[in-house]
Design an enzyme around this catalytic site. Structure first.
Site, mmCIF file in Angstrom:
data_model
loop_
_atom_site.group_PDB
_atom_site.id
_atom_site.type_symbol
_atom_site.label_atom_id
_atom_site.label_comp_id
_atom_site.label_asym_id
_atom_site.label_seq_id
_atom_site.Cartn_x
_atom_site.Cartn_y
_atom_site.Cartn_z
ATOM 1 N NE ARG A 149 -2.054 -0.355 3.680
ATOM 2 C CZ ARG A 149 -2.822 0.415 4.599
ATOM 3 N NH1 ARG A 149 -3.695 1.449 4.403
ATOM 4 N NH2 ARG A 149 -2.042 0.326 5.767
ATOM 5 C CG ASP A 171 2.950 -5.369 11.232
ATOM 6 O OD1 ASP A 171 4.089 -5.626 12.224
ATOM 7 O OD2 ASP A 171 2.188 -6.210 10.673
ATOM 8 C CB SER A 192 5.176 -6.360 8.565
ATOM 9 O OG SER A 192 4.668 -4.849 8.654
HETATM 10 C C1 BGC Z 1 6.845 -10.845 11.401
HETATM 11 C C2 BGC Z 1 6.503 -9.583 12.184
HETATM 12 C C3 BGC Z 1 5.293 -8.963 11.919
HETATM 13 C C4 BGC Z 1 4.317 -9.763 11.978
HETATM 14 C C5 BGC Z 1 2.939 -9.260 11.833
HETATM 15 C C6 BGC Z 1 5.600 -11.519 11.620
HETATM 16 O O1 BGC Z 1 5.621 -12.702 10.554
HETATM 17 O O2 BGC Z 1 7.691 -11.475 11.580
HETATM 18 O O3 BGC Z 1 7.554 -8.529 11.848
HETATM 19 O O4 BGC Z 1 5.230 -7.643 12.878
HETATM 20 O O5 BGC Z 1 4.298 -10.954 11.245
HETATM 21 O O6 BGC Z 1 2.703 -8.751 10.545
#
Ligand code: BGC
Length: 436
Positions: A29, A147, A94
């Site tokens: 996004r 995130d 994320s």
């Molecule tokens: C990632 C995190 C992320 C989470 C939620 C996980 O697979 O390692 O960095 O915050 O997913 O999106």
């Protein structure tokens, strides 16, 4: 656990226009966020699909695509910023990143179905900035955000307070506010800590990456079904806790349990279907459908068997004649058990955060602990919060649980990234180490 270098929590009065980029959920996004300074914001956004080929291809191809999407956004949708302003961008990425500054960090490993080549160990801000510069896009990436940190920031902006931001969606993770003195891995001296205190910077948001908890398999009660899910996943022996909790895997665990019952001749007269046999053939969204009749007073609760039967036949391809009423109830119960186990594990992370921050201590009496949560399970999975709360009572007791406030903090990865870009500016002014 990973220091985020975020030492500025919003209070709702922040203003400005920022770009936000969000990679790691369902889509890529690009957003332009205007912070209005009264706990509110406006946002214009565009979603871009990340193809399966990009998810496993060369990392530079992925970042060229991201930069191209920013370019498309700026030319097609435009920006409210003036011509000579270089736009500041908050990048919500994320995945586990070893953050070395607010706008720098190297990828530790991919999760959630991404597996791009030549990415591990690279600085993702540099990859993005290089791709933007290659296309002569007048944008500076000033904050790299997980995130969960974004969710925490967004909830704090809206409410004026937030202790923890958590995601229970495709993946799971949480971020919380910690005393700087407790971040021993930062190696701060006594003098550093005193100086930070004087500057009002004696705390930092920590990205826990709790999804990787117990990768060593020493603590959690793993079942054979968890091992099957893990073994044929894209990242075996990684994200152990996530694989028992999050949306990407719950359906797959359920599918494995159902297949076991089929093979044991106790379900569906020993017959499976093409969909049930397929890897990831039972989407977690289907669990919501199967369990809908268990939600008190729902329309589906009027005739549970009829509803479950229609889900099994329409979405999993079962032949109506082969499915007994008992099969229907059993299949929905399996889903409920797998989902409740996930929610109870989710509660462990919430309870651990409460304990770590002293919220369960007698002197914390009356202190409200706000958990800003986001993700498809929080939003769509039936009775998710209730299941978490029931487990919290067992873990923390009634009184402490009453002070845990769970709020849906939607779109932390958009607004939160903008708030982080704003925080980067503010921290630079305060002289905090943002790494630039
Ligand atoms: C990632 C995190 C992320 C989470 C939620 C996980 O697979 O390692 O960095 O915050 O997913 O999106």
């Amino acid at each position: 656990m990973i220091p985020s270098y975020l030492q500025q929590i919003p209070h709702g009065k922040e203003k400005g226009t920022f770009l936000a980029l969000d990679l790691g959920g369902t889509n890529l996004r690009v957003c332009e966020v205007e912070l209005l300074g009264n706990s509110k914001w406006t946002m214009r956004q565009q979603k871009y699909k990340v193809s399966e080929a990009l998810k496993v291809g060369e990392v530079t191809d992925l970042f060229d695509y991201i930069a191209g999407s920013v370019d498309h956004f700026l030319t097609e949708i435009g920006t409210n910023a003036t011509e000579d302003e270089k736009l500041h961008l908050g990048f919500t990425f994320s995945f586990p990143v070893l953050q070395t500054a607010l706008a720098a960090g190297t990828l530790i490993n991919w999760t959630k179905g991404f597996e791009c080549k030549n990415a591990i160990g690279k600085d993702v801000v540099q990859l993005l900035q290089d791709a933007l510069d290659r296309k002569h896009i007048h944008v500076r990436c000033s904050a790299l955000v997980n995130d969960t940190c974004g969710t925490l920031m967004a909830a704090a902006y809206e409410r004026g307070d937030c202790l923890c931001g958590g995601i229970f969606g495709t993946g799971t993770n949480g971020a919380y506010v910690e005393d700087l003195a407790k971040l021993t891995k930062m190696g701060y001296s006594k003098e550093d800590l005193e100086q930070s205190k004087a500057q009002g910077l004696d705390f930092m948001v920590v990205n826990t990456e709790w999804g990787a908890f117990d990768n060593e398999r020493k603590v959690l009660p793993f079942t054979v079904f968890d091992s099957r899910v893990d073994r044929i996943s894209i990242n075996p022996r990684k994200q152990a806790y996530e694989k028992m909790i999050s949306g990407m895997y719950l359906g797959e665990v359920t599918r494995n349990v159902l297949l076991h019952l089929v093979d044991s001749q106790v379900l569906f007269s020993g017959y499976s279907t093409k969909a049930l046999n397929a890897h990831y053939g039972l989407d977690t969204a289907l669990m919501s459908a199967l369990e809908a009749p268990f939600v008190p007073n729902s329309t589906e609760s009027a005739d549970p068997v009829k509803h479950i039967r229609s889900v099994l036949t329409s979405s999993l391809g079962f032949d109506d004649a082969r499915v007994t009423d008992a099969d229907c109830i059993a299949a929905a119960r399996v889903s409920e058990i797998v989902g409740t186990r996930g929610a109870r594990f989710a509660a462990c992370a919430v309870a651990a955060t409460v304990r770590q921050t002293g919220g369960d201590q007698a002197d914390a009496d009356g202190r409200e602990m706000v958990f800003g949560l986001d993700g498809s399970l929080v939003e769509f999975y039936p009775r998710f919060e209730q299941r978490v709360r029931d487990a919290l009572v067992e873990l923390l007791g009634e009184d402490v649980t009453k002070r845990v406030k769970i709020v849906l903090a939607k779109d932390g990865s958009g607004v939160g990234a903008a708030l982080c870009a704003q925080a980067a500016q503010a921290m630079e002014t305060k002289g905090a180490s943002t790494g630039k």
